[in-house]
Design an enzyme around this catalytic site. Structure first.
Site, mmCIF file in Angstrom:
data_model
loop_
_atom_site.group_PDB
_atom_site.id
_atom_site.type_symbol
_atom_site.label_atom_id
_atom_site.label_comp_id
_atom_site.label_asym_id
_atom_site.label_seq_id
_atom_site.Cartn_x
_atom_site.Cartn_y
_atom_site.Cartn_z
ATOM 1 N N VAL A 19 0.810 -1.208 0.000
ATOM 2 C CA VAL A 19 0.000 0.000 0.000
ATOM 3 C C VAL A 19 0.849 1.266 0.000
ATOM 4 O O VAL A 19 0.477 2.279 -0.608
ATOM 5 C CB VAL A 19 -0.975 -0.006 1.204
ATOM 6 N N ASP A 20 2.009 1.239 0.650
ATOM 7 C CA ASP A 20 2.813 2.449 0.776
ATOM 8 C C ASP A 20 3.332 2.936 -0.577
ATOM 9 O O ASP A 20 3.086 4.071 -0.991
ATOM 10 C CB ASP A 20 3.976 2.219 1.739
ATOM 11 N N CYS A 114 20.447 -4.097 2.131
ATOM 12 C CA CYS A 114 19.721 -4.047 0.862
ATOM 13 C C CYS A 114 19.559 -2.604 0.398
ATOM 14 O O CYS A 114 19.776 -2.285 -0.773
ATOM 15 C CB CYS A 114 18.366 -4.723 1.021
ATOM 16 N N CYS A 211 12.340 -10.642 3.609
ATOM 17 C CA CYS A 211 11.761 -11.155 2.366
ATOM 18 C C CYS A 211 12.252 -12.550 2.015
ATOM 19 O O CYS A 211 11.500 -13.350 1.457
ATOM 20 C CB CYS A 211 12.041 -10.193 1.223
#
Length: 372
Positions: A19-20, A114, A211
């Site tokens: 959503v961001d 990352c 992730c």
């Protein structure tokens, strides 16, 4: 988004499918900017081909469903959308580095690595190749300009969601071309904007996992990737040198850990040291887990290094509000940080982020405590 006021810019948005970043793309499009969505393919998306093979874009750290969500939002907004393959860079700089750190008895933060090594560096190159003025992400942080016109990095308005800690290592030069449109918003406000824009991901839940370890089973992941580098069980000793039992493998522990030690005692024990060379776990009581300072390497400055008597706020983990401290340079190029009051669980491998008020001024990698 003060830096875009009065301008019509070409902006690349790093779209994760959440959503961001989707709201960032929607708001920028609504404001009349020329928006391009790019999703970084970082891990375990081997059956997804880049949209345009002549350009080697790199993309998201998310699942195939997240890539599909990002594509769906881009289609909904009517903006160009690309997927790029950065799996090789991500594997070397983030996943292998993560395994190396744990094998060495450290506790790394892969999201910091990352951002520093893969995401911003790679996406800014692609943004430049596309002729974009800025790269935008969905991080909850802010940028502004100081009196000299330099872009500065600030904590997000919503302290509970602030992500400036993860961004503290971004190169000063790169910061000039990065914007964080959500920095002045709360999560609830972002979701409300996503719903107003009619975005399909407006109520999509957040993922709190790393992730490449979606089940949050660090130990199982490490044991599958580097079984020959993990030495297994070894001694647990107290700070006084007493033998208290056996640990189950150092990769299962971190400095400051209290639960899961398997030691029955009237007063709880905490991990205070991890020695990979000797395969030894050192524990002590809560007071033993405090340190009066730390030393850090790989120092990066977004502002001039403060004088040794100028107080700064030092954050030593992402959910840490910070402690007041002073800093001094080391002969080896590192930095000593001296806390005004002792802090709990200085953890080698974690990021150090330094602040002047709410402005990020520097970062480094924590190597260890100065003293107990």
């Amino acid at each position: 988004m003060k830096r875009l006021e009065g301008k019509k810019c070409k902006v690349v948005v790093a779209m994760s499918g959440g959503v961001d970043s989707s709201t960032v793309a929607g708001l920028l499009k609504e404001q009349g900017h020329d928006v391009i969505g790019i999703t970084m393919k970082l891990y375990d998306n081997s059956d997804l081909e880049p949209e345009i093979p002549e350009v080697e874009f790199t993309g998201t750290c998310c699942s195939l469903d997240d890539v599909s969500d990002a594509r769906r939002v881009a289609d909904q907004l009517g903006i160009p959308f690309y997927v790029g393959n950065y799996e090789k860079a991500f594997m070397g700089a983030v996943v292998n580095s993560f395994v190396d750190a744990y094998a060495a008895g450290r506790t790394p933060n892969p999201c910091v690595k990352c951002n520093d090594v893969v995401k911003f560096r790679s996406l800014l190159v692609k943004a430049r190749a596309l002729g974009a003025d800025y790269l935008a992400t969905g991080h909850y942080a802010r940028t502004d300009s100081d009196d000299e016109g330099n872009v500065v990095l600030l904590e997000g308005r919503d302290i509970q969601k602030d992500q400036s800690y993860f961004l503290a290592g971004i190169p000063k030069k790169s910061l000039q071309r990065v914007i964080f449109p959500l920095g002045d918003m709360t999560k609830d406000e972002v979701r409300a904007e996503a719903e107003r824009l009619g975005l399909a991901v407006a109520r999509k839940p957040e993922s709190q996992d790393i992730c490449f370890i979606p089940d949050n089973n660090y130990a199982g992941f490490l044991e599958s990737k580097a079984p020959d580098r993990l030495r297994g069980s070894g001694p647990i000793i107290s700070v006084e040198g007493l033998s208290l039992g056996k640990h189950k493998g150092l990769h299962r522990y971190t400095v400051g850990q209290r639960k899961g030690l398997g030691i029955a005692a009237p007063e709880p024990y905490y991990v205070v040291g991890i020695d990979a060379k000797e395969n030894t776990l050192t524990v002590g009581h809560r007071q033993d887990a405090y340190a009066s300072g730390l030393w850090a390497s790989e120092i990066k400055w977004l502002a001039d290094m403060p004088l040794s008597d100028v107080p700064v706020r030092a954050r030593i983990r992402h959910n840490d509000k910070g402690a007041m401290a002073t800093v001094s340079p080391r002969d080896d190029g590192g930095l000593n940080v001296h806390f005004k009051e002792p802090v709990l669980a200085v953890t080698p491998g974690q990021q150090l982020a330094l602040y002047d008020g709410r402005r990020v001024i520097g970062s480094g990698t924590i190597e260890g405590p100065l003293s107990a």
